[in-house]
Design a protein around this motif. Structure first.
Motif, PDB file in Angstrom:
ATOM      1  N   ALA A 174       0.848  -1.196   0.000  1.00 61.51           N
ATOM      2  CA  ALA A 174       0.000   0.000   0.000  1.00 61.51           C
ATOM      3  C   ALA A 174       0.882   1.243   0.000  1.00 61.51           C
ATOM      4  CB  ALA A 174      -0.923   0.004   1.209  1.00 61.51           C
ATOM      5  N   TYR A 206      -7.994   0.322  -5.234  1.00 67.90           N
ATOM      6  CA  TYR A 206      -7.412  -1.019  -5.273  1.00 67.90           C
ATOM      7  C   TYR A 206      -7.079  -1.383  -6.723  1.00 67.90           C
ATOM      8  CZ  TYR A 206      -9.013  -1.552  -0.468  1.00 67.90           C
ATOM      9  OH  TYR A 206      -9.218  -1.387   0.880  1.00 67.90           O
ATOM     10  N   VAL A 229      -9.257   5.291  -1.083  1.00 68.55           N
ATOM     11  CA  VAL A 229      -8.486   4.096  -1.436  1.00 68.55           C
ATOM     12  C   VAL A 229      -8.862   3.597  -2.829  1.00 68.55           C
ATOM     13  CG1 VAL A 229      -7.802   1.784  -0.728  1.00 68.55           C
ATOM     14  CG2 VAL A 229      -8.467   3.469   0.998  1.00 68.55           C
ATOM     15  N   HIS A 279      -4.725   9.805  -3.874  1.00 67.71           N
ATOM     16  CA  HIS A 279      -5.324   8.544  -3.439  1.00 67.71           C
ATOM     17  C   HIS A 279      -4.345   7.700  -2.632  1.00 67.71           C
ATOM     18  CE1 HIS A 279      -8.917   9.038  -5.867  1.00 67.71           C
ATOM     19  NE2 HIS A 279      -8.152   9.425  -6.867  1.00 67.71           N
ATOM     20  N   ARG A 280      -4.897   6.857  -1.807  1.00 64.57           N
ATOM     21  CA  ARG A 280      -4.157   5.729  -1.244  1.00 64.57           C
ATOM     22  C   ARG A 280      -4.312   4.584  -2.233  1.00 64.57           C
ATOM     23  NH1 ARG A 280      -1.838   3.633   3.217  1.00 64.57           N
ATOM     24  NH2 ARG A 280      -2.301   1.502   3.899  1.00 64.57           N
ATOM     25  N   HIS A 329      -7.938  -2.743   4.614  1.00 68.21           N
ATOM     26  CA  HIS A 329      -7.560  -1.375   4.211  1.00 68.21           C
ATOM     27  C   HIS A 329      -8.747  -0.442   3.990  1.00 68.21           C
ATOM     28  CE1 HIS A 329      -3.238  -2.105   3.777  1.00 68.21           C
ATOM     29  NE2 HIS A 329      -3.604  -3.332   3.455  1.00 68.21           N
TER      30      HIS A 329
END
Length: 286
Positions: A61, A69, A67, A93-94, A132
């Motif tokens: 991450a 993905y 988030v 963003h994460r 997450h």
């Protein structure tokens, strides 16, 4: 391949049950990863592991914020989607990636090394999401799109989806598989029965165009090359027709894998997941 086709042709006539058992193993087998290492400049990520029952799923991450993905496809690894990481971080963003079971650095799946199923991949994705947090968006490739859709049916709720060269209707691929290996309907129908029993889910459950009404579909961007030799462009056309808010982007000369490195595709995907404006229903861009 000639010997394999001859063997399957014989089994089709005299022992279709045995042929179906062999075909099932080949259908569920993951092709070896043949990608090349493409070094790039990425900030150091946070390595993590989650578990699906007793199996370890490995991921990385980066950053903070909503988030996103990144989900690879059958026979792929999370590193294939690294070109998306820096642009997503720059957009605030994460970013979370992972290797599905039997892929990359993660443990073998429940059918043993080099084998996997869509529900198994969906379970790994769901476990990563549990660790997450709710996804703002998911960018998925190939069969990873099917796994993400299966997870959506299980309760994962992203605000946006990007499908790159998705497989959305797996049943037609069994006919291609049969023609390639040289067997007919006696083995093919038994193969489908065996796979459905193995994964505990009927084939219709993986047919996105007919199953989209079973989820609350977020806005979808799908990108596909009509010349893709791995997944059918018709799969993207079919899902875009029935997905309430969707945009199908038709690309050329990218095939199945180069789409993951194409800068225009990356920019379009990042802009789509970062935009606060909802797309108009069923847009199509050439």
């Amino acid at each position: 391949m000639t010997a394999v086709r001859t063997a399957f042709g014989t089994l089709e006539r005299v022992a279709p049950d045995l042929g179906a058992r062999w075909a099932e193993s080949l259908w569920l087998r993951i092709p070896p990863y043949r990608g090349k290492s493409r070094p790039g400049v990425l900030p150091r990520g946070e390595e993590f592991t989650v578990r699906v029952k007793d199996r370890k799923v490995v991921g990385t991450a980066w950053g903070s914020g909503p988030v996103v993905y990144l989900v690879h496809g059958r026979g792929g690894i999370s590193a294939q989607l690294h070109p998306f990481v820096a642009p997503l971080l720059a957009a605030g963003h994460r970013v979370v990636t992972f290797d599905a079971l039997s892929h990359g650095a993660s443990d073998p799946g429940f059918l043993g090394p080099h084998h996997f199923t869509i529900p198994e991949m969906a379970s790994a994705f769901t476990a990563v999401v549990k660790e997450h947090g709710r996804p703002h968006a998911v960018i998925a490739h190939s069969l990873g799109c099917a796994a993400v859709f299966f997870a959506l049916r299980g309760g994962v709720h992203p605000s946006r989806l990007v499908f790159l060269a998705p497989m959305t209707q797996p049943t037609p691929y069994t006919a291609v598989f049969a023609a390639t290996l040289g067997f007919g309907e006696r083995i093919r129908t038994r193969l489908m029965d065996r796979v459905a029993a193995r994964v505990g889910t009927p084939w219709d459950d993986f047919d996105m165009p007919t199953q989209v009404t079973r989820i609350a579909p977020p806005p979808l961007l799908t990108v596909h090359d009509p010349a893709d030799r791995e997944t059918r462009y018709d799969d993207s056309v079919a899902v875009a027709k029935v997905w309430p808010e969707s945009e199908l982007v038709t690309v050329k000369d990218l095939g199945h894998w180069r789409v993951l490195r194409d800068q225009d595709t990356i920019t379009r995907a990042v802009d789509f997941v970062s935009s606060r404006e909802r797309q108009q229903p069923n847009q199509r861009t050439a």
